[in-house]
Design an enzyme around this catalytic site. Structure first.
Site, mmCIF file in Angstrom:
data_model
loop_
_atom_site.group_PDB
_atom_site.id
_atom_site.type_symbol
_atom_site.label_atom_id
_atom_site.label_comp_id
_atom_site.label_asym_id
_atom_site.label_seq_id
_atom_site.Cartn_x
_atom_site.Cartn_y
_atom_site.Cartn_z
ATOM 1 N N ARG A 194 -40.390 -13.074 -7.816
ATOM 2 C CA ARG A 194 -41.733 -12.832 -7.259
ATOM 3 C C ARG A 194 -41.762 -13.376 -5.830
ATOM 4 O O ARG A 194 -41.464 -14.552 -5.593
ATOM 5 C CB ARG A 194 -42.768 -13.530 -8.127
ATOM 6 C CG ARG A 194 -44.173 -13.576 -7.566
ATOM 7 C CD ARG A 194 -45.083 -14.301 -8.541
ATOM 8 N NE ARG A 194 -45.236 -13.557 -9.773
ATOM 9 C CZ ARG A 194 -46.299 -12.813 -10.066
ATOM 10 N NH1 ARG A 194 -47.307 -12.735 -9.225
ATOM 11 N NH2 ARG A 194 -46.377 -12.153 -11.188
ATOM 12 N N ASP A 361 -55.539 -23.082 -12.862
ATOM 13 C CA ASP A 361 -56.900 -22.613 -12.575
ATOM 14 C C ASP A 361 -57.616 -22.256 -13.871
ATOM 15 O O ASP A 361 -58.804 -22.534 -14.044
ATOM 16 C CB ASP A 361 -56.863 -21.389 -11.660
ATOM 17 C CG ASP A 361 -56.201 -21.667 -10.316
ATOM 18 O OD1 ASP A 361 -56.165 -22.841 -9.904
ATOM 19 O OD2 ASP A 361 -55.720 -20.708 -9.690
#
Length: 406
Positions: A194, A361
């Site tokens: 990524r 998160d």
């Protein structure tokens, strides 16, 4: 700034006269006390754990609250996350490396338009704070229970960002900065790798003038719980300080996240005096050590740092501070009132893991969703673990259409 430090509030209706912490791959199955003097008791929650009853029933969590519109307000840096399945040719064209993260140069800006036009992008209303607010909103399932403030540009990416944030039910109120680009973060997936490229753009322009507008300050007055990411301290420290002082003065709950080691010097700044207003503080192990060094604490271990930080002076003494430090795959420490709890981390089946980005998160978002309902600390943590487990099985900070947390 000095004027802000001396300002006072007298009630929630006073008018304003003046904008990813990491979590392990988990599902902790129990809690163990590292404080021998903690009294024993039986937890009343469905989750079976060894968390002492008196610790669960911390003052912050003792009263059940009806979920009302605007109960939770987040302020942070919004970014439009764009994820695509790319190729080496695309990476080479823009000078990117796999498994790397960079801030975009002016020469690389076109990549964001390129991938939207020529690939099949997935959009997410991102940015660490907005991610947590979206997860909390998803779990609450009450439209506009959450509100988010942040700055965006006047472009098509702003429209996409708002669409996906409102799609889950968040009441987003963006400050639109003319002539600036909306902040974006592109994730280019090539095989198992990524490559991340980010342009912060207008997210860096959130202003105190926008916060103090009557229609926006009304949202502040309406909220009972606040979540502010540490990143906002480099953008609009006066906004952060003013809201934190307001929370202390009217006894509303302020939750903050350290978010990065370089921000810990700001949290520790005695002239700002920010820590004394924080009710619940999140961070990871590296951030905990950086904060301890910045403050000048004697503690060295994450466990002891958590206890010391939780015990630091606080303006609103009615509510003891809670400090939550995650350590990746190592235990999470939860400290309050001179006691610290250790939350072990159990590994998840690797075959279920798609993306660890957004896990921290999600943990915070799950925690907040129960906090605003007045649930005990054990339930806030259990929901945080649930949310992290869901998100880790998706790409980016995304989730199923409806939660099944019970």
């Amino acid at each position: 700034m000095r004027e802000l430090i001396t300002m006072k509030f007298t009630s929630a209706s006073d008018k304003c006269k003046m904008g990813s912490s990491s979590i392990g791959i988990l599902i902790p199955c129990q809690f163990t006390s590292t404080e021998s003097s903690v009294s024993s008791g039986t937890c009343s929650q469905q989750v079976k754990c060894k968390l002492p009853y008196n610790f669960c029933k911390a003052k912050s969590f003792s009263t059940m609250t009806k979920v009302s519109e605007g109960i939770l307000l987040g302020i942070g840096n919004p970014l439009l996350d764009i994820s695509i399945d790319g190729d080496e040719q695309l990476l080479n064209r823009y000078g990117l490396l796999s498994n790397n993260a960079v801030l975009a140069t002016p020469e690389q800006h076109q990549i964001f338009h390129d991938i939207v036009k020529n690939y099949k992008p997935t959009f997410i209303a991102g940015g660490a704070t907005q991610n947590s607010i979206r997860v909390a909103q998803w779990l609450l399932q009450v439209k506009n229970a959450t509100t988010f403030l942040g700055a965006v540009g006047d472009d098509k990416f702003k429209d996409i960002l708002e669409k996906y944030a409102r799609g889950v039910g968040v009441n987003v109120q963006y400050q639109v900065i003319k002539g600036e680009k909306t902040g974006v973060c592109a994730a280019i997936i090539v095989g198992l790798d990524r490559s991340l490229i980010t342009e912060l753009g207008a997210a860096q322009k959130f202003s105190f003038d926008f916060l103090k507008k009557p229609e926006n300050w009304a949202l502040v007055e309406k909220a009972k719980f606040f979540y502010i990411g540490g990143f906002l301290l480099t953008v609009s420290p006066d906004s952060v300080l003013y809201v934190s002082q307001y929370c202390s003065s009217v006894k509303k709950t302020l939750v903050m996240n350290l978010h990065a080691t370089f921000l810990c010097d700001i949290f520790a700044d005695q002239k700002l005096g920010l820590l004394q207003h924080i009710d619940i503080l999140f961070g990871n192990g590296d951030e905990a050590q950086a904060l301890a060094k910045a403050i000048g604490l004697k503690s060295v271990t994450i466990k002891d740092i958590a206890v010391e930080v939780a015990s630091l002076p606080k303006v609103n003494s009615d509510r003891p501070r809670i400090v939550i430090f995650t350590q990746g795959k190592d235990p999470t420490y939860i400290a309050t009132e001179g006691k610290v709890q250790e939350m072990p981390v159990d590994p998840i089946d690797p075959s279920l893991i798609k993306d660890t980005n957004g896990c921290g998160d999600a943990f915070v978002g799950g925690f907040l969703s129960q906090l605003v309902q007045g649930k005990p600390l054990s339930e806030c943590l259990r929901c945080g673990r649930y949310a992290a487990k869901v998100v880790i099985q998706h790409f980016g900070c995304t989730f199923d259409e409806r939660p099944d947390f019970v």
